[in-house]
Design an enzyme around this catalytic site. Structure first.
Site, PDB file in Angstrom:
ATOM      1  N   CYS A 118       0.860  -1.187   0.000  1.00 26.53           N
ATOM      2  CA  CYS A 118       0.000   0.000   0.000  1.00 26.53           C
ATOM      3  C   CYS A 118       0.895   1.235   0.000  1.00 26.53           C
ATOM      4  O   CYS A 118       1.687   1.430   0.921  1.00 26.53           O
ATOM      5  CB  CYS A 118      -0.892   0.000   1.234  1.00 26.53           C
ATOM      6  N   CYS A 122      -3.665   7.294  -1.889  1.00 29.94           N
ATOM      7  CA  CYS A 122      -4.900   7.418  -2.665  1.00 29.94           C
ATOM      8  C   CYS A 122      -6.081   7.926  -1.849  1.00 29.94           C
ATOM      9  O   CYS A 122      -6.963   8.587  -2.398  1.00 29.94           O
ATOM     10  CB  CYS A 122      -5.274   6.078  -3.284  1.00 29.94           C
ATOM     11  N   THR A 209      -4.101   5.207   7.280  1.00 30.62           N
ATOM     12  CA  THR A 209      -3.095   4.849   6.289  1.00 30.62           C
ATOM     13  C   THR A 209      -2.139   6.012   6.056  1.00 30.62           C
ATOM     14  O   THR A 209      -2.566   7.106   5.698  1.00 30.62           O
ATOM     15  CB  THR A 209      -3.788   4.465   4.965  1.00 30.62           C
ATOM     16  N   GLU A 275      -0.083   1.929   9.107  1.00 34.08           N
ATOM     17  CA  GLU A 275      -1.316   2.377   9.743  1.00 34.08           C
ATOM     18  C   GLU A 275      -0.985   2.838  11.156  1.00 34.08           C
ATOM     19  O   GLU A 275      -0.183   2.204  11.839  1.00 34.08           O
ATOM     20  CB  GLU A 275      -2.366   1.258   9.814  1.00 34.08           C
ATOM     21  N   HIS A 310     -13.029   5.841  -3.626  1.00 34.35           N
ATOM     22  CA  HIS A 310     -11.957   5.027  -3.043  1.00 34.35           C
ATOM     23  C   HIS A 310     -12.139   3.541  -3.319  1.00 34.35           C
ATOM     24  O   HIS A 310     -11.156   2.797  -3.406  1.00 34.35           O
ATOM     25  CB  HIS A 310     -11.845   5.299  -1.547  1.00 34.35           C
ATOM     26  N   TYR A 314      -9.200   0.814  -5.214  1.00 39.00           N
ATOM     27  CA  TYR A 314      -8.647  -0.484  -4.828  1.00 39.00           C
ATOM     28  C   TYR A 314      -8.166  -1.297  -6.024  1.00 39.00           C
ATOM     29  O   TYR A 314      -7.709  -2.431  -5.875  1.00 39.00           O
ATOM     30  CB  TYR A 314      -9.628  -1.247  -3.932  1.00 39.00           C
ATOM     31  N   CYS A 316      -5.590  -0.603  -7.063  1.00 45.06           N
ATOM     32  CA  CYS A 316      -4.183  -0.703  -6.644  1.00 45.06           C
ATOM     33  C   CYS A 316      -3.775  -2.149  -6.436  1.00 45.06           C
ATOM     34  O   CYS A 316      -2.644  -2.542  -6.721  1.00 45.06           O
ATOM     35  CB  CYS A 316      -3.949   0.076  -5.356  1.00 45.06           C
ATOM     36  N   GLU A 464      -6.163  -5.434   4.300  1.00 47.69           N
ATOM     37  CA  GLU A 464      -6.607  -4.124   3.817  1.00 47.69           C
ATOM     38  C   GLU A 464      -7.605  -4.301   2.671  1.00 47.69           C
ATOM     39  O   GLU A 464      -8.559  -3.533   2.539  1.00 47.69           O
ATOM     40  CB  GLU A 464      -5.389  -3.325   3.349  1.00 47.69           C
TER      41      GLU A 464
HETATM   42 FE1  SF4 Z   1      -3.313   1.912  -0.179  1.00 43.78          FE
HETATM   43 FE2  SF4 Z   1      -4.656   0.947  -2.277  1.00 43.78          FE
HETATM   44 FE3  SF4 Z   1      -5.854   2.627  -0.534  1.00 43.78          FE
HETATM   45 FE4  SF4 Z   1      -3.963   3.462  -2.249  1.00 43.78          FE
HETATM   46  S1  SF4 Z   1      -6.019   2.638  -2.747  1.00 43.78           S
HETATM   47  S2  SF4 Z   1      -4.130   4.014  -0.091  1.00 43.78           S
HETATM   48  S3  SF4 Z   1      -2.546   1.733  -2.266  1.00 43.78           S
HETATM   49  S4  SF4 Z   1      -5.098   0.533  -0.127  1.00 43.78           S
END
Ligand code: SF4
Length: 508
Positions: A118, A122, A209, A275, A310, A314, A316, A464
């Protein structure tokens, strides 16, 4: 309401921004975190300089990579901002089109590939998108000055190239009670006093985060609010080194490996997530940095919009999924098993699951709609489907990667044993896979899979994925709200030749 003790410096917005210098490179970002005097606890001790702590540093490195990517690939990781008439880091860009959201998703996947964790930036990006439209909407209804304050803040944020963290999740206490009903009022962050210069807040933000690695924390409500919760309905920008902040670092599985010598057993020695519990003890916010104060009816749309942005972010995890597919393919090759059809089939399954996540995220962005303030928000249903996929598929991808890795992943002796005079030669002899592949390469890949499925970065890849941006039930509730059963029943009834009664027809 009791007034707080007047022990805080009541700085203006200009004084707060005056402490910043524009950041151009990843190295400058790391330097900007030094000597801030932040109050951080880890393993029961106050940490003098978090930047140099071996457990904390990998999380800083992951954020540094967001600056490095902006230099290495500006087309992907920067965008032109009309606000400052210059290119800015895409993590600070206000989305002006569906294409901006698509590029955001591509950048997030790339960042996941580069870091395997992570990268923490974001939630702040999605927060600034939400605040554009929410401050606009509040001003339309109440004649407040929030939108201009937001634009003024964002101008400085873009020029200084800072990191904004999202302080959203309150500890929440007794879940059956609303914020104002809690036995301890601090279980939801709330306003404790107001004066001519600004307001004070007390409470905490849980499992935040990248909080410690951020220059600013945006505090905001975690759920819908009622009139009785008015003091809990507050949005404001707090510098990460503000007086009254305490960070208590969250543990991660196998985190003390970062304290060991050598880099192999760490699995991913360079990058990690972060975190923290962030405690706010009468923290001052000048009015120029207050973007909502008491307009409780906007808490619900704010949360809904943030989750829409958001949950698609994810995507990501597809970057991390790419790493997992690559690691599984590599270990199969190192074991000499890569030609087997069942191995190929498992890699196909992993890829299919990963691309399914990507397809829902990218579709959500392509289907974005314009909001009243002029910016775009991605499709809510598809964003929830994306995040719901993320609560499941990384677990199956991880299971398949562990299947291909074999039990050695969790029985492998330590790097120190590989380097020991007597045991080293034995280990290199008996842990040789394919003769042309160094034993060290095999152990490194095994440790990476361990890291992402059981170790520090399993926090980012698995837990997460399950709970971040809302646990699975939160997405199911949103999917339930948006699934339009009456309309779909109408399609079926029409084709089946069923006479449609008037009330059903009205619903279509
Ligand atoms: Fe972390 Fe993914 Fe959230 Fe970005 S979108 S802060 S990488 S969990």
């Amino acid at each position: 309401m009791n007034a707080p003790l007047p022990t805080r410096r009541e700085e203006t917005a200009a004084q707060r921004w005056g402490r910043f210098s524009p950041i151009s490179t990843g190295e400058e970002y790391v330097a900007s975190l030094r000597n801030r005097g932040v109050c951080v606890y880890l393993f029961g001790e106050k940490i003098a300089e978090p930047v140099d702590h071996p457990i904390i540093r990998p999380s800083i490195n992951a954020l540094q990579a967001t600056y490095d990517l902006a230099i290495a690939d500006p087309e992907l990781a920067t965008a032109h901002s009309p606000l400052v008439n210059a290119r800015v880091n895409r993590f600070l860009h206000i989305v002006e089109s569906p294409q901006d959201l698509v590029l955001k998703n591509r950048m997030q996947r790339r960042m996941g590939q580069l870091t395997g964790t992570c990268f923490q930036r974001c939630a702040g990006l999605d927060t600034i998108s939400v605040l554009h439209s929410i401050t606009w909407d509040i001003d339309q209804k109440h004649g407040t000055p929030y939108h201009q304050r937001y634009l003024d803040f964002m101008r400085e944020a873009q020029c200084n190239n800072v990191i904004i963290g999202a302080g959203m999740t309150d500890p929440k206490g007794d879940r059956s009670k609303r914020p104002h009903e809690q036995a301890d009022p601090d279980l939801f962050l709330h306003v404790t006093a107001r004066n001519d210069r600004g307001l004070y807040v007390t409470g905490a933000k849980a499992h935040m985060t990248g909080g410690l690695n951020s220059h600013w924390i945006c505090i905001m409500p975690t759920m819908n609010m009622t009139a009785a919760d008015r003091d809990y309905a507050v949005v404001g920008m707090v510098p990460g080194d503000a007086e009254g902040l305490t960070y208590i670092y969250g543990r991660q599985s196998c985190d003390t490996r970062a304290l060991e010598a050598g880099d192999i057993d760490k699995g991913n020695a360079r990058y990690g997530g972060q975190e923290t519990l962030v405690v706010f003890d009468n923290v001052f916010i000048p009015w120029e940095h207050v973007l909502l104060d008491g307009e409780y009816e906007f808490a619900q749309p704010m949360v809904a919009r943030l989750t829409a942005y958001h949950r698609a972010s994810y995507v990501c995890k597809t970057g991390l999924g790419d790493v997992m597919v690559g690691a599984a393919a590599a270990i199969a090759e190192y074991n000499g098993a890569d030609a087997a059809s069942h191995i190929k089939d498992k890699l196909v399954e992993m890829t299919h699951l990963n691309e399914t996540i990507y397809s829902s995220a990218i579709a959500s962005s392509h289907e974005a709609q314009q909001l009243a303030s002029g910016i775009y928000m991605n499709d809510e249903m598809l964003a929830n489907v994306c995040k719901h996929n993320v609560t499941r598929f990384p677990y199956e991808i991880s299971r398949l990667a562990q299947d291909l890795a074999g039990g050695l992943m969790v029985t492998l002796p330590s790097q120190a044993d590989f380097e020991q005079e007597e045991t080293g030669p034995m280990l290199r002899k008996y842990f040789q896979g394919r003769p042309d592949i160094p034993v060290e390469s095999r152990t490194r890949i095994l440790r990476l899979i361990e890291n992402m499925t059981l170790g520090r970065n399993a926090v980012g890849y698995l837990t997460e994925s399950l709970h971040g941006a809302g646990s699975p039930q939160a997405q199911r509730i949103q999917i339930l709200r948006g699934m339009e059963l009456e309309r779909k029943k109408g399609y079926a009834q029409e084709l089946a030749g069923i006479e449609i009664i008037a009330t059903d027809a009205a619903a279509r």
